[in-house]
Write an enzyme that holds these catalytic residues in place. Structure first.
Site, mmCIF file in Angstrom:
data_model
loop_
_atom_site.group_PDB
_atom_site.id
_atom_site.type_symbol
_atom_site.label_atom_id
_atom_site.label_comp_id
_atom_site.label_asym_id
_atom_site.label_seq_id
_atom_site.Cartn_x
_atom_site.Cartn_y
_atom_site.Cartn_z
ATOM 1 N N HIS B 267 0.845 -1.223 0.004
ATOM 2 C CA HIS B 267 0.044 0.062 -0.054
ATOM 3 C C HIS B 267 0.738 1.328 -0.024
ATOM 4 O O HIS B 267 0.855 2.286 -1.057
ATOM 5 C CB HIS B 267 -1.061 -0.140 1.194
ATOM 6 C CG HIS B 267 -2.017 0.953 1.389
ATOM 7 N ND1 HIS B 267 -3.041 1.190 1.144
ATOM 8 C CD2 HIS B 267 -1.467 2.342 1.858
ATOM 9 C CE1 HIS B 267 -3.589 2.347 1.384
ATOM 10 N NE2 HIS B 267 -2.552 3.201 1.668
ATOM 11 N N GLU B 268 1.798 1.376 0.946
ATOM 12 C CA GLU B 268 2.525 2.502 1.107
ATOM 13 C C GLU B 268 3.470 2.601 -0.170
ATOM 14 O O GLU B 268 3.910 3.559 -0.683
ATOM 15 C CB GLU B 268 3.501 2.672 2.405
ATOM 16 C CG GLU B 268 2.514 2.532 3.550
ATOM 17 C CD GLU B 268 1.625 3.740 3.839
ATOM 18 O OE1 GLU B 268 1.585 4.612 3.163
ATOM 19 O OE2 GLU B 268 0.526 3.674 4.416
ATOM 20 N N HIS B 271 1.587 4.479 -2.783
ATOM 21 C CA HIS B 271 2.037 5.872 -2.779
ATOM 22 C C HIS B 271 3.263 6.336 -3.018
ATOM 23 O O HIS B 271 3.399 7.573 -3.937
ATOM 24 C CB HIS B 271 1.909 6.150 -1.216
ATOM 25 C CG HIS B 271 0.479 6.173 -0.759
ATOM 26 N ND1 HIS B 271 -0.388 7.061 -1.340
ATOM 27 C CD2 HIS B 271 -0.117 5.636 0.327
ATOM 28 C CE1 HIS B 271 -1.848 6.748 -0.534
ATOM 29 N NE2 HIS B 271 -1.480 5.988 0.335
ATOM 30 N N GLU B 297 -4.804 8.032 -2.908
ATOM 31 C CA GLU B 297 -5.146 6.662 -2.384
ATOM 32 C C GLU B 297 -5.678 5.450 -2.990
ATOM 33 O O GLU B 297 -5.723 4.512 -2.930
ATOM 34 C CB GLU B 297 -6.396 7.116 -1.237
ATOM 35 C CG GLU B 297 -6.447 6.161 0.037
ATOM 36 C CD GLU B 297 -5.338 6.186 0.800
ATOM 37 O OE1 GLU B 297 -5.004 4.936 1.235
ATOM 38 O OE2 GLU B 297 -4.589 7.268 0.997
#
Lengths: 502, 502
Positions: B267-268, B271, B297
């Site tokens: 997830h990170e 980003h 997001e």
């Protein structure tokens, strides 16, 4: 009086603002040294320079200088800690008053280039890649010395004064001559002794995760406050007080050298104990960075060497080492652990030296620096001189520049720093003796109880460290003039016992 | 034309300087969230507020506003990216034109204090320690809304517009109603299904060191550039682009929950892929932060959920998991791994929720925030309301504030953010369908080849993310208007297959 109070208010407000920038610079620099990725460093360096310059502009403004000089002239109207602040500001002003912004920029550029050249030269182990920059650094230092208003007996005195104010070559010659007089024969006796010390276990593989857990244990043990500090890793360990409630310790884990981290953590932890326990009022009056380098270094080396390498402390630590790393060191006895940790072995790299030969590394650098600054020794002759001195004092000779004259970063930004490492050892041997008059230090170490030691340090050593120049400070603590005697007696006693010398 | 170029030069120089302060704020904040000790936080927060205010003063100066407004009026004389910059500055100006530097500083201080209070309150699981700060944050948000020139149908619309410009409560009500219409019956069918999914292995102990090595592997796999970024740990994982070449990923390792880190890292990392691959020109023209939160997001959730939780990717990852943790998961089959990772189970903690129930956590926060902002619900009633909603939507009730209303950090700095998480899921389901028209995504995932996917994202999703408002952006990528349909179809298909639903 009203004028003085107005000047005080202005100066305090300005310093408050400058300190916010400096705090940010500390955080950025800490980040740079611990986690910043390689390609992010340039931008972060630029931001750091920008903020640093914002702080610089505040304290170099003509208004600020006018007000702080006014304060200095009227310092007898101030309360004692503000007097100290005024003195420190005045000293800073004198030190840089003849340095023009253009020359200041030139210095930065030379030091930056010199650092890069040193990195490359060390990597290639080729002194010729560093020599031209080193010459420029030497010339910059000579120029800075010549720009000082204050007159010194010798040029190098000005550099010593920068790091350890009030000390001179005369003091240091006396100090290092005494060291040589005692330590040369001591080292000869040790190398001639037939004592066998077991060191094989020192290079055993110790998993990093367990070393990390051990670091936390050690920091807690010596009194480090984790609510006001943190530990992380870096290439070359350092400690930085980012703020009044924030002391950052760094270490470097080597899988095959677990005592490296053990003593790094206690050394850096010592620096951090000072950061965490200096008087809050020193922050309030902006004198919290007023301690000399030798004084700061005395504290880290006190915890690392005087305490943590002692027989009493190892007797406490040994069962803990077995608890953390029992499967690795099960066959090593307590006595073997103590001896292995304290084995004397002349070696080429300063940062890896034992407690005894360490001083020779500093003597060599001190003698080299005097030649470079006072005698203007030709830069191309320095490697030869360096190697001769290693042969003379330690009986070994570097085969490469990397393990010789290029090993340390310090000279890429000037001279005069190294001696503080040795002076620190002498300070702490003096206050250890004083402490022993009041506390049963050996007993406390043997049960791992640092609290009374830390309290004593706070009350006697830390309380005045920012407030007195080194010589007055050590006399205030011990009632005696600065002397190498305690340090040398300590070494003679310790190593005579360890090597069964008569 | 010359006047416009002069204004442009002034604005660019000013933004350059403001950006240096902002860079420092990012580093300080990153430090605060990853390593700063508890008692150092307050001072660091103050320094952060000081620097943030310095940046704020630059862009709030009357000269800057005059020049950027001039630019905005003459934007048709500018090249396209400078036009975007002028539009963004004009929007910022409108948003903050009535906010004084003093009020801005007050906001920072309230948010900093509120963060510290939240940390302490969560630790003690005591809502009353946070409530006073939360009330101040709410009042700050209401004040900010009231200071806007722009008129909104509802106060909360102003906050939504802040994070997802162009979106309103009307859009969100429609969106979440559609979600509820599909997902409530879907969840009911799942909880009623007799499908047994094995999850025992998910809580097996996995040593942190090996999880760390796995994180590095995962980041490299998805295309993260370690020369321009780093990973470290924090309490609540986030990603921050500190500079153009410096994207920081954070994670949190749990010994008994290895998939938590697995999906946090991806997830990170998602980003960070945006941070590392957005157009360089967006930095040159100061529009690199112009992307909306929902868009950002959407990217992280694309990598985490659409890709990494897919059947195809798990078939690639399964042998790798066996390679890294074979001794721990030897008895778990590939199918069991896929099912366990995707098992649906109503739970209290948003960040641990499965892909399906996750949306309910957002619906609850959305409804709470509307009550707090539009209805000014009493702050002391919020825990009760929170618990009621969990019971209503998920059939479970928090026993403590820590696993209830105190679980998320977000409210310590204001309201309106949470909905972007859900909107992001809808965006990425739309562009996944578009991507599948051009790439064999399942095939690529099954061989762990992210390069073509990353390239497609860079070209289609990242290239315009800073340059278009959300609704135009998603239409530009997919040719279709924003809709929850793709997202809901995706969930229905995935979970109907997994739970053998008709």
């Amino acid at each position: 009086m009203i004028e003085t109070q107005k000047a005080l208010a202005f100066v305090r407000n300005s310093l408050q603002e400058a300190e916010q920038y400096q705090h940010a610079c500390h955080v950025l620099n800490y980040d740079l040294e611990t986690i910043c990725p390689p390609k992010g460093m340039e931008e972060q360096g630029e931001v750091n320079a920008f903020l640093s310059n914002q702080a610089f502009k505040i304290v170099k403004s003509s208004r600020f200088i006018k007000e702080e000089e006014y304060l200095y002239e009227h310092r007898n109207e101030l309360e004692p800690l503000d007097q100290l602040m005024a003195q420190a500001l005045h000293r800073d002003y004198l030190r840089s008053k003849n340095i023009t912004p253009a020359f200041n920029k030139k210095i930065s550029l030379i030091f930056n280039k010199s650092f890069v050249d040193w990195v490359n030269a060390k990597q290639a182990s080729d002194y010729s890649l560093f020599a031209p920059s080193l010459k420029k650094v030497r010339d910059v230092d000579l120029k800075i010395i010549s720009l000082r208003d204050q007159k010194y007996a010798l040029p190098y005195d000005a550099l010593v004064d920068e790091y350890e104010r009030g000390m001179t070559c005369a003091d240091l010659d006396k100090f290092f001559n005494a060291c040589k007089e005692t330590l040369i024969p001591l080292l000869k006796k040790i190398t001639a002794s037939d004592k066998k010390i077991r060191t094989d276990f020192l290079s055993r593989k110790v998993p990093l995760e367990r070393q990390k857990a051990f670091s936390d244990y050690l920091l807690k043990l010596i009194g480090f406050d984790f609510t006001r500090g943190a530990i992380t890793t870096t290439e070359h360990p350092f400690t930085d007080g980012l703020g009044r409630n924030d002391a950052r310790v760094t270490t470097h884990y080597y899988e095959n050298n677990f005592i490296s981290n053990l003593f790094t953590v206690i050394h850096e932890g010592g620096h951090a104990l000072f950061e965490q326990n200096q008087p809050g009022e020193d922050y309030d009056h902006f004198i919290h960075d007023n301690i000399s380098y030798g004084m700061h270094e005395s504290i880290s080396r006190f915890y690392e060497n005087r305490l943590a390498r002692s027989r009493s402390f190892i007797s406490f630590l040994y069962p803990k080492i077995q608890e953390f790393f029992g499967d690795i060191f099960a066959d090593v006895s307590e006595e073997e652990m103590y001896e292995g940790i304290n084995a004397v072995e002349p070696s080429l790299i300063r940062t890896e030296a034992d407690e005894l030969t360490y001083t020779f590394h500093i003597i060599i650098r001190y003698e080299m620096e005097k030649l470079i600054i006072n005698e203007k020794a030709p830069i191309n002759k320095l490697p030869k001189l360096w190697n001769q001195k290693y042969e003379e004092y330690l009986g070994i000779k570097p085969k490469t520049a990397k393990e010789g004259i290029l090993q340390d970063v310090h000279w890429s930004s000037g001279f005069g720093y190294f001696t503080t490492y040795a002076i620190g050892n002498a300070y702490n041997a003096m206050y250890l003796n004083k402490m022993k008059e009041e506390l049963d230090v050996e007993k406390l170490l043997s049960i791992g109880n640092f609290a009374p030691i830390d309290s004593w340090m706070k009350e006697h050593v830390f309380a005045t460290a920012n407030r007195l120049p080194p010589k007055e400070w050590i006399k205030g603590i011990t009632g005696r003039e600065f002397t190498p005697d305690d340090f040398l007696t300590y070494l003679v006693d310790k190593y005579s016992a360890l090597y069964n010398l008569k």
